[in-house]
Design an enzyme around this catalytic site. Structure first.
Site, short mmCIF file in Angstrom:
data_model
loop_
_atom_site.label_atom_id
_atom_site.label_comp_id
_atom_site.label_asym_id
_atom_site.label_seq_id
_atom_site.Cartn_x
_atom_site.Cartn_y
_atom_site.Cartn_z
N ARG A 7 -9.24 -6.97 -1.27
CA ARG A 7 -7.98 -7.10 -0.53
C ARG A 7 -6.88 -6.23 -1.12
O ARG A 7 -6.07 -5.65 -0.39
CB ARG A 7 -7.53 -8.56 -0.51
CG ARG A 7 -8.42 -9.49 0.28
CD ARG A 7 -7.86 -10.91 0.31
NE ARG A 7 -6.68 -10.97 1.12
CZ ARG A 7 -6.66 -11.34 2.41
NH1 ARG A 7 -7.80 -11.65 3.03
NH2 ARG A 7 -5.55 -11.38 3.08
N GLU B 37 9.65 -8.26 1.98
CA GLU B 37 8.63 -9.06 1.30
C GLU B 37 9.28 -9.89 0.21
O GLU B 37 10.14 -9.40 -0.53
CB GLU B 37 7.55 -8.14 0.73
CG GLU B 37 6.61 -8.75 -0.27
CD GLU B 37 5.86 -9.96 0.26
OE1 GLU B 37 5.72 -10.93 -0.50
OE2 GLU B 37 5.43 -9.94 1.44
N GLN B 38 8.87 -11.15 0.08
CA GLN B 38 9.55 -12.05 -0.84
C GLN B 38 9.30 -11.73 -2.31
O GLN B 38 10.15 -12.01 -3.15
CB GLN B 38 9.20 -13.50 -0.55
CG GLN B 38 7.76 -13.87 -0.78
CD GLN B 38 7.52 -15.35 -0.50
OE1 GLN B 38 8.44 -16.17 -0.57
NE2 GLN B 38 6.29 -15.70 -0.17
N TYR C 47 -20.97 -9.96 -0.79
CA TYR C 47 -21.02 -8.56 -0.40
C TYR C 47 -20.28 -7.73 -1.44
O TYR C 47 -19.46 -8.25 -2.20
CB TYR C 47 -20.44 -8.33 1.00
CG TYR C 47 -19.06 -8.90 1.24
CD1 TYR C 47 -17.92 -8.17 0.92
CD2 TYR C 47 -18.89 -10.16 1.82
CE1 TYR C 47 -16.65 -8.67 1.15
CE2 TYR C 47 -17.64 -10.67 2.06
CZ TYR C 47 -16.51 -9.93 1.74
OH TYR C 47 -15.25 -10.45 1.97
#
Length: 397
Positions: A107, A33-34, A213
């Site tokens: 998220r 991952e960067q 939501y």
């Protein structure tokens, strides 16, 4: 373990979920991952049963349940008077029908569950991939610090601006949809007087729609307010928006929309992009996954779910094979995934029109169709009922 060495470029939701699937398949997988510590921006995400059934198999059922909101259903409302245009059941009905729940997440919560399940030594931060190539016996990923990783397979899970995709197929800008979204999170105590249900609500009106939501176990209300703005196409998720500006776009809309907009301390603004389905995802021993190959507009809530499906199918195709069979396995992976993701991409694109119809004959026809929805909608079955690990004829083509 078959010893197949897999390099996954990108440590977001798709990349980490793929790594979990590949570990289950016996692969020696590492994720690069960067950024040093990968985080997700403050936005909501929906996961339907076609994705949650896979994550449950990875042993994540309890962790997901503890972070999620399980919505009762989906409610469609008219933009000005709030009239209900259609309803669909989720909750128990969806879980009973499809064997897995429908969830809402922040998220960052979802990514933290996936990352926590991945052994720490398999996730490498601060490694930005700048090129990929084939070697005599495998594939190579080159990073901006000069390091090189050789493996049997390289998977580009590095998003819509994928460096892996660029290395394979050249530079190509994704398609700007003409839609711009404001997003935000409101503490639920600021909206308690509205007595909102735990469901997805989608307000449809001329030139835009407004979805809200609950996320983070019900502590926040997430909203996505989509408007049509052809003159703004910056691709950042982190550009500050202006709440007063957003309210102007929703002038004349129902007071509840304005109550939610007014309950946030800040809003972010981003342009929405997708891509015409690619002719190919793979070259040799390098392939793509998720937004790197099929970015889609968020109007079917399937972006993350499809990337999770990709990882499951890829792992199935790489199970118990020799290194010499990798290229054929990647052809099989594409053969299984491309038609489905292309259809969902195009359906989501179509919703950008139907959600935004001006009042008139077409809008009335749409509303009449929605009025016929009730209970568990059969139109969701082909998406929710799909099992990405079940390849009935998993032969190389």
């Amino acid at each position: 373990m078959n010893g197949l060495k897999v390099t996954v470029v990108g440590g977001g939701i798709g990349g980490t979920a793929a790594a979990l699937a590949l570990l289950r398949a016996g692969c020696d997988v590492h994720v690069y991952e960067q950024v040093v510590n990968k985080t997700e921006v403050g936005a909501g995400i929906q996961l339907s049963p076609n994705a949650t059934r896979l994550l449950h198999r990875y042993g994540l059922a309890d962790a997901l349940r503890n972070r999620a909101v399980r919505p009762l259903g989906i409610e469609i409302r008219r933009w000005d008077d709030g009239r209900i245009l259609g309803r669909e059941d989720l909750g128990d009905a969806a879980e009973n029908a499809y064997g897995a729940p429908y969830y809402h997440f922040h998220r960052a919560d979802l990514l933290s569950v996936l990352t926590a399940a991945l052994p720490a030594e398999r996730l490498h931060g601060g490694r930005r991939c700048i090129d990929v190539s084939q070697t005599a016996t495998g594939a190579r990923a080159v990073f901006d610090d000069g390091s090189v990783i050789d493996s049997d397979v390289v998977v580009g899970a590095d998003g819509i601006h994928s460096a892996v995709r660029k290395s394979l197929f050249g530079d190509e800008r994704p398609r700007f949809s003409g839609n711009v979204a404001y997003r935000g999170l409101a503490p639920v105590e600021r909206l308690a007087h509205l007595n909102l249900k735990h469901q997805t609500t989608n307000w449809m009106g001329p030139g835009g729609h407004f979805v809200h939501y609950f996320v983070s176990g019900g502590r926040y209300m997430n909203f996505v307010a989509v408007t049509e703005q052809d003159n703004w196409d910056r691709e950042s998720w982190n550009d500050r928006g202006d709440i007063a500006e957003a309210k102007r776009y929703y002038s004349g809309w129902h007071p509840q929309v304005h109550e939610i907009l007014g309950a946030v301390d800040e809003t972010f603004k981003w342009a929405l992009f997708d891509r015409t389905p690619l002719a190919s995802w793979s070259v040799g021993r390098v392939t793509l996954l998720g937004d790197a190959c099929h970015p889609m507009l968020p109007y079917l809530a399937q972006g993350a779910a499809q990337s999770i499906e990709d990882g499951a199918t890829l792992a199935r195709c790489l199970t118990d094979i020799a290194s010499s069979d990798v290229e054929r396995a990647l052809v099989t992976y594409e053969t299984w995934r491309k038609p489905r993701t292309a259809a969902i991409q195009l359906a989501a694109r179509g919703n950008s029109t139907s959600f935004h119809l001006p009042d008139g004959a077409e809008q009335q026809k749409r509303d009449a169709q929605m009025a016929a929805w009730s209970g568990l909608s059969p139109r969701r079955a082909s998406i929710f009922g799909f099992d990405a690990e079940r390849l009935e004829t998993a032969e190389f083509v």
